[in-house]
Design a protein around this motif. Structure first.
Motif, short mmCIF file in Angstrom:
data_model
loop_
_atom_site.label_atom_id
_atom_site.label_comp_id
_atom_site.label_asym_id
_atom_site.label_seq_id
_atom_site.Cartn_x
_atom_site.Cartn_y
_atom_site.Cartn_z
N LEU A 17 45.64 35.13 36.17
CA LEU A 17 44.31 35.27 36.93
C LEU A 17 43.32 35.99 35.90
N PRO A 18 43.54 36.91 35.22
CA PRO A 18 42.43 37.45 34.33
C PRO A 18 41.80 36.35 33.52
N GLY A 21 39.17 34.82 35.26
CA GLY A 21 37.76 35.68 35.33
C GLY A 21 37.10 35.48 34.30
N THR A 43 38.10 40.56 39.11
CA THR A 43 39.15 40.19 38.56
C THR A 43 40.19 41.12 38.34
N THR A 47 43.78 41.01 40.54
CA THR A 47 45.11 40.98 39.67
C THR A 47 46.15 41.78 40.12
N LEU A 126 39.90 41.34 29.78
CA LEU A 126 40.78 40.52 30.47
C LEU A 126 41.93 39.75 29.74
#
Lengths: 515, 507
Positions: A17-18, A21, A43, A47, A126
């Protein structure tokens, strides 16, 4: 696709997921800093949300088993698969990485270090998060290696671009050390792969077949891994990159480095080196124990000699990781439990100490211990938070640090069958002396910086919020720090919260040593 | 003498035209057609319309890629032409695809560069297409004569392209140096080839393979050695590398990109063909040679690269050292069943290296448009005024270092894997040398990153860099390829899954 069935998606989404972002951030104009920060925060919180969901769905009665397992083809030619899973050892570290990233993001809201460039800073953070989380869930050596290396470049830039005066030297040193270790580690992984019949890189497969490798080959392969992991930990004598990296890194970098990156090394020992190569582990254990206690004493003496607060905390990391490695080297479930607990506790406490150091530096523009004094008078809240962390760090019972250190020392009394009791009891005594030294340097640090009258150069005795530009803990700092402080206290009062998750998994890891 | 000549004519009378598989030859035919087309267009267009030659060249290359694809997707398997002298198999198709696409990228790098400098355009494109045709032919050649012809075909245009900055002394030096050493290498190789012909009475590599085996007499060993050394010049392996830095520095930058990627890959293709088809049973001769060459090449290349202050010279030494990494697996290619792994490692590395290195040169060309300088220090603070270029350059540098999850990693990984798979002490030793060199290499790749991210802008000029659209396309393709090859290496490893091919090669 198998990855998306049941709850299998949780780990993959939580890890990658990061990066989504980061992609979103690429499309935000550089000037819109608030939007960038918002995306980064959103983000990292999302997460963490996925991480918390993982926690709620985690079956705690089966903490010794791999859960959320997902396996799918990745590089079939190389016999490597995308294989992830999480158990009681991974879970706390996986979540720790997510929590730390959220807190660091909050802290950075109004603390983006010089020379600015918010976008790049948060994007790197991230990417770091993906690498850290991925390392803790990888169940395939190649995947592990990829994630393990993924953290290198972002941290290199974080130190090199946003760091202090000698940042370029420090970042290069950090990079070369780690890279050297990983290159040898990769050769060791490959040797392991071929010695087990060149069939798979999956960790469970290697655990099953690794014990069959001849003793001398095991020792060599373990040696390659040892260099890779020991540099990351870092163990004496591979630690010299750490003080420089920590001192020069921006606060955020130091926090992430101390709280999570160092754990990648110890995690590698627990997850890969020891269970796959049990015979070699026994051969190496006394040497690892020896280097661990040397690290404890050396780190402590190093601390006593420091004049810079951040450098002192960095050296204390060497000492603390020494306790973790001592616990691991006993090859007993007691010791490894302590080690895993110690990793989490050190992450929380030292991360917190670096936060404080960063805020002190921001206010006084120096971390020279000799120039600081009277923090308790000038900003009492900050002073007491520091006091709290110092106590936790020196291993005061009732705070998290104790449960990492004390059992680790205790475990050396009775190492695994086949290891010399005399040797490890000597280690135990030395480590115990180390705790005394730890109390010495930490309390001395606290005494010199927090007690006494505020130095005249920083606005003397005025301790209202406007005096001399020195103000107490601000709202972003509170938001970033409270969770850590609460966690240190809660884990200190009720350590079983963590031990009951860790223990079953540790039993599994050490099954080759008869528990 | 007349009688001999007569007998030649006599046999010529019985000569029947061989059946030609035009599908298999389509890439070569399209390229040859393109050469003629560009040459004619150049003759009959006015100065104002010369711009169309670049696009025609790139369409030719993309056109040549189509039959490469259809041949690859065709299940007919290996096509052998002219009694096995010209073979179209997976290996040659992979390499043809590489040459054609690398050529396309070089067109993208060249077009604005040529237009803005004072260069002949039409001839440039013709020479480039000719050189590429030579490379494409090289990939299929399985006969000493066709290998030599392809080699000269690809080299001679390159000699001229290296000297394309006509009024620049350095460029002239580049061309002359490249020419002299290239010819010297050809002579060495020819000598080796003549010995091979003497031993086996055939120029066909598979025939040679049956003769160069068993008990290695001195003459056989010398023949193998001379051929290998000849190619070592082409791939600029230490100690036969001395031409490379000067040539790379003096040549126009797009030509340098072409030489360091396509030309080098062609040298490797020839080397692989000769070693795998011609000398599969002579591994006791070439294995130690490759071991020494690989160890020397990566170490010397790295150490020299560390001290360079000019970006192109640094890239020249970097390319030498990368060549050492590509050579590594050949040092064990004769051990047991490691041949397949070694071949796959080399091909994979070549593909990844091509994508990354062309990207690097695209950045160099783009930045030089603004700074007009080749000094590494002119990259200072690039990130602050051209974040996009700095980011992709960082990706390329990291890929060349071999940091996962970027393409270069999978190349290095394959090489290490092949070395360790042999399970010999020599294999392990070379792997460790390679590992140490990976770290040394970061010294200069990391230095580039430091310049771009951490150092101040040298003259305070932070006006943005204007990147022409052709370069943006080239950067997009190379960045995408570098990332994709690293994250999903299965794609290329599958395409170059040549383990079975080593068998086809040997047979």
């Amino acid at each position: 696709m198998e990855v998306l069935s049941d709850n299998n998606w949780a780990l993959s989404v939580g890890t990658f997921l990061p990066l989504v972002g980061v992609l979103v951030m690429l499309f935000i104009p550089k000037a819109q800093e608030t939007a960038t920060k918002a995306v980064a925060l959103l983000t990292s919180v999302a997460t963490l949300g996925v991480g918390v969901y993982t926690l709620t769905q985690f079956n705690f009665d089966q903490a010794g088993k791999m859960q959320f397992v997902a396996q799918t083809n990745w590089i079939s030619v190389l016999k490597s698969t995308y294989f992830v899973g999480i158990d009681g050892i991974s879970l706390p570290l996986y979540l720790l990485s997510m929590v730390i990233t959220v807190l660091v993001t909050i802290y950075s809201w109004n603390h983006v270090p010089e020379p600015g460039n918010t976008k790049a800073f948060f994007a790197l953070m991230l990417i770091l998060q993906t690498g850290m989380a991925g390392t803790f869930i990888a169940r395939d050596l190649i995947l592990f290696f990829v994630f393990f290396e993924l953290v290198l470049l972002p941290m290199y830039f974080m130190i090199g671009v946003w760091g202090g005066e000698h940042r370029q030297y420090a970042s290069l040193k950090f990079f070369l050390y780690t890279m050297f270790g990983s290159a040898l580690m990769l050769v060791a992984f490959l040797a392991l792969f071929f010695k087990t019949g060149a069939e798979s890189f999956s960790i469970p497969f290697l655990i099953e077949h690794g014990a069959g490798i001849s003793r001398s080959a095991q020792i060599w392969i373990f040696g390659g891994m040892f260099v890779g992991f020991a540099i990351k930990v870092p163990m004496f004598p591979f630690h010299t990159w750490l003080p420089d990296a920590h001192t020069e890194a921006p606060t955020q970098g130091s926090v992430i480095l101390a709280a999570v990156l160092l754990k990648l090394g110890t995690y590698g020992f627990v997850r890969i080196a020891i269970p796959i190569l049990p015979v070699a582990a026994k051969e190496w254990a006394p040497w690892i124990g020896l280097l661990a206690v040397v690290g404890i004493i050396y780190g402590a003496l190093g601390c006593l000699a420091q004049t810079d607060m951040k450098r002192l905390i960095a050296f204390s990391s060497v000492a603390h990781m020494g306790f973790v490695m001592l616990g691991i080297s006993t090859l007993t479930s007691f010791g490894v439990n302590a080690a895993v607990f110690g990793m989490v506790a050190h992450g929380l406490i030292t991360g917190m100490l670096f936060f404080v150091a960063g805020s002190v530096k921001e206010r006084y523009h120096t971390l020279e211990i000799a120039r600081l004094s009277g923090m308790l008078k000038q900003m009492p809240r900050m002073g007491w938070i520091m006091g709290f962390c110092v106590m936790a760090s020196l291993g005061l019972p009732g705070l998290a640090g104790f449960w990492g250190e004390f059992p680790a020392i205790l475990s050396a009394y009775q190492p695994a069958a086949g290891l010399s009791e005399v040797t490890f009891r000597i280690f135990m005594v030395i480590a115990a002396i180390g705790t005394v030294l730890a109390a010495g340097y930490l309390l001395w640090l606290f005494q010199r910086t927090a007690f006494g009258e505020p130095a005249a150069e920083f606005g003397g005795d005025s301790h209202d919020d406007h005096g001399g530009g020195i103000h107490d803990v601000n709202v972003f700092e509170w938001m970033a720090w409270t969770p850590l402080l609460v966690a240190i206290l809660v884990l200190g009062v009720y350590p079983n919260l963590l031990f009951k998750i860790i223990d079953p998994a540790v039993q599994g890891v050490l099954s080759a040593f008869g528990g | 003498m007349f009688a001999a000549l007569f007998s030649v004519f006599a046999t010529a009378a019985d000569w029947v035209s061989p059946s030609v598989d035009y599908h298999a030859l389509a890439p070569e035919i399209i390229l040859a057609g393109g050469i003629v087309l560009v040459l004619l267009l150049d003759l009959f267009t006015s100065e104002n319309n010369k711009w169309m030659l670049g696009p025609v060249t790139s369409f030719t290359l993309l056109g040549a890629f189509i039959p490469v694809l259809t041949l690859a997707l065709n299940d007919a398997g290996t096509r052998s032409l002219f009694e096995g002298r010209y073979v179209v198999d997976n290996f040659s198709l992979t390499m043809k695809g590489l040459f054609v696409l690398a050529g396309y990228l070089v067109v993208l790098l060249s077009s604005d560069y040529l237009r803005e400098g004072d260069f002949y355009e039409g001839e440039y494109w013709v020479l480039m297409l000719s050189s590429l045709l030579g490379m494409v032919m090289m990939a299929s050649s399985r006969d000493l004569v066709s290998i030599f012809v392809s080699l000269e075909f690809l080299s001679i245009p390159a000699y001229m392209m290296a000297a394309w900055r006509k009024r620049d002394l350095k460029s002239n030096e580049a061309g002359v140096k490249y020419f002299l050493l290239g010819v010297f290498a050809s002579a060495l190789m020819l000598y080796g080839m003549s010995l091979l012909y003497g031993i086996s009475n055939s120029t066909l590599l598979t025939d040679i393979g049956t003769y160069v085996s068993g008990d290695m007499s001195a003459i056989r060993a010398v023949a193998v050695l001379f051929v290998v050394v000849g190619f070592a010049f082409k791939i600029s392996a230490v100690p036969f590398h001395t031409w490379a830095p000067d040539t790379y520095e003096g040549a126009p930058t797009p030509v340098t990109a072409f030489l360091s990627v396509a030309s080098k890959a062609a040298g490797f293709v020839a080397l692989l063909t000769v070693v795998y088809v011609g000398f599969p049973n002579a591994s006791e001769v070439w294995q130690p040679v490759f071991w020494i060459l690989a160890a020397l090449t990566m170490t010397v290349g790295n150490v020299m690269a560390l001290r360079q202050t000019n970006i192109v010279r640094m890239l020249a030494y970097s390319s030498i050292s990368q060549g050492g990494f590509i050579l590594m697996p050949l040092a064990i290619a004769g051990e047991g069943d490691s041949a397949g792994a070694a071949l796959r490692a080399v091909v994979t590395y070549l593909l990844v290296y091509a994508a990354t290195n062309l990207g690097v040169f695209a950045v160099v060309i783009a930045v030089a448009r603004k700074t007009r300088s080749g000094a590494i220090s002119s990259y200072g603070g690039l990130f602050s005024y051209a974040p996009g270029l700095a980011t992709v350059m960082t990706i390329f540098m990291a890929s060349l270092t071999g940091i996962p999850p970027l393409g270069g990693w999978i190349g290095k990984f394959g090489s290490f894997q092949a070395l360790v798979s042999a399970g010999t002490t020599w294999g392990y030793a070379l792997a460790v040398i390679g590992a140490v060199n990976t770290v040394i290499a970061f010294g200069y790749y990391g230095n580039m990153m430091r310049e771009m991210w951490m150092r101040p802008v040298p003259d305070g000029d932070t006006s943005p860099v204007v990147v022409p659209s052709a370069l943006i396309v080239a950067l997009g393709i190379t960045t995408f390829a570098t990332l994709l090859l690293g994250i999903l290496p299965g794609l290329v490893l599958h395409f170059g899954d040549l383990a079975n091919l080593a068998g086809a090669f040997g047979g």
